[in-house]
Scaffold this motif. Structure first.
Motif, mmCIF file in Angstrom:
data_model
loop_
_atom_site.group_PDB
_atom_site.id
_atom_site.type_symbol
_atom_site.label_atom_id
_atom_site.label_comp_id
_atom_site.label_asym_id
_atom_site.label_seq_id
_atom_site.Cartn_x
_atom_site.Cartn_y
_atom_site.Cartn_z
ATOM 1 N N ASP A 241 -7.286 -6.096 4.061
ATOM 2 C CA ASP A 241 -6.315 -5.558 3.114
ATOM 3 C C ASP A 241 -4.858 -5.768 3.499
ATOM 4 O OD1 ASP A 241 -8.414 -4.491 1.584
ATOM 5 O OD2 ASP A 241 -8.488 -2.714 2.857
ATOM 6 N N THR A 242 -4.611 -6.352 4.670
ATOM 7 C CA THR A 242 -3.247 -6.395 5.178
ATOM 8 C C THR A 242 -2.944 -7.749 5.813
ATOM 9 O OG1 THR A 242 -3.486 -4.039 5.714
ATOM 10 C CG2 THR A 242 -1.609 -5.177 6.672
ATOM 11 N N HIS B 292 0.845 -1.200 0.000
ATOM 12 C CA HIS B 292 0.000 0.000 0.000
ATOM 13 C C HIS B 292 0.879 1.248 0.000
ATOM 14 C CE1 HIS B 292 -3.433 -2.549 0.939
ATOM 15 N NE2 HIS B 292 -2.762 -3.046 1.963
ATOM 16 N N TRP C 258 -1.374 4.208 5.044
ATOM 17 C CA TRP C 258 -1.000 3.473 3.831
ATOM 18 C C TRP C 258 -2.256 2.843 3.260
ATOM 19 C CZ3 TRP C 258 2.068 3.751 8.124
ATOM 20 C CH2 TRP C 258 3.386 4.190 7.928
ATOM 21 N N GLY C 259 -2.392 2.925 1.933
ATOM 22 C CA GLY C 259 -3.581 2.380 1.279
ATOM 23 C C GLY C 259 -4.799 3.191 1.677
ATOM 24 N N ASP C 260 -5.937 2.637 1.452
ATOM 25 C CA ASP C 260 -7.185 3.303 1.835
ATOM 26 C C ASP C 260 -7.458 2.981 3.308
ATOM 27 O OD1 ASP C 260 -9.500 4.758 1.665
ATOM 28 O OD2 ASP C 260 -10.662 3.147 0.767
#
Length: 165
Positions: free
Chosen positions: A136-137, A63, A76-78
């Protein structure tokens, strides 16, 4: 009925152009403004937070880091990974505490919900809170990467396991 002079039309035209230009600048400024409503920690301006912020990686767990405009906050990322530096360290607790590459993390079960896991460093002043999106992680590898980021903040105490070590 009097007709407006050329000078009046010119002034009106310049005023209208200035208003449109100002509105355009405001729209561009607002679209560049951070979209994150993440509150900064009480001690976000601490020297330790400023020091680690210089080493925030551009990419974490795939991300890209976004500019937040908020001291002590990295995203980081959305919001796949959100870091807030500058919290009060947690008091001794019976909450789950794990050590990852020399950094102790307390799992905040009461704050973890809707697919988000919240952990906070233990024994470091100021403390760092990290929110990780399970969707997402990869949690384990993210904690390894985040531990590298916060390790420069000196550890003053450690988690104690159930055997008293």
């Amino acid at each position: 009925m009097a007709r407006p002079s050329r000078r009046t039309w010119f002034v009106l035209g310049v005023t209208g152009v200035a208003a449109v230009a100002t509105a355009a600048v405001l729209v561009v400024h607002e679209s560049d403004a951070p979209a994150y409503a993440i509150e900064q920690a009480p001690h976000a301006h601490a020297a330790a937070c400023t020091r680690i912020a210089k080493d925030y990686p551009a990419v974490l767990e795939g991300h890209r880091r976004a500019e937040t405009g908020t001291p002590g906050v990295a995203v980081w990322g959305d919001e796949a990974v959100v870091l807030r530096c500058g919290l009060e360290p947690p008091a001794p607790t019976t909450d789950l505490c794990v050590s990852v590459n020399g950094v102790d993390w307390v799992y905040r079960q009461s704050q973890s919900r809707n697919g988000l896991k919240v952990v906070v460093t233990y024994g470091r002043t100021p403390a760092v809170e990290v929110t990780l999106s399970e969707q997402d992680t990869a949690l384990d590898s993210a904690l390894v990467d985040v531990s590298r980021i916060v390790r420069p903040i000196r550890q003053q105490s450690h988690c104690v396991d159930s055997s008293g070590n």
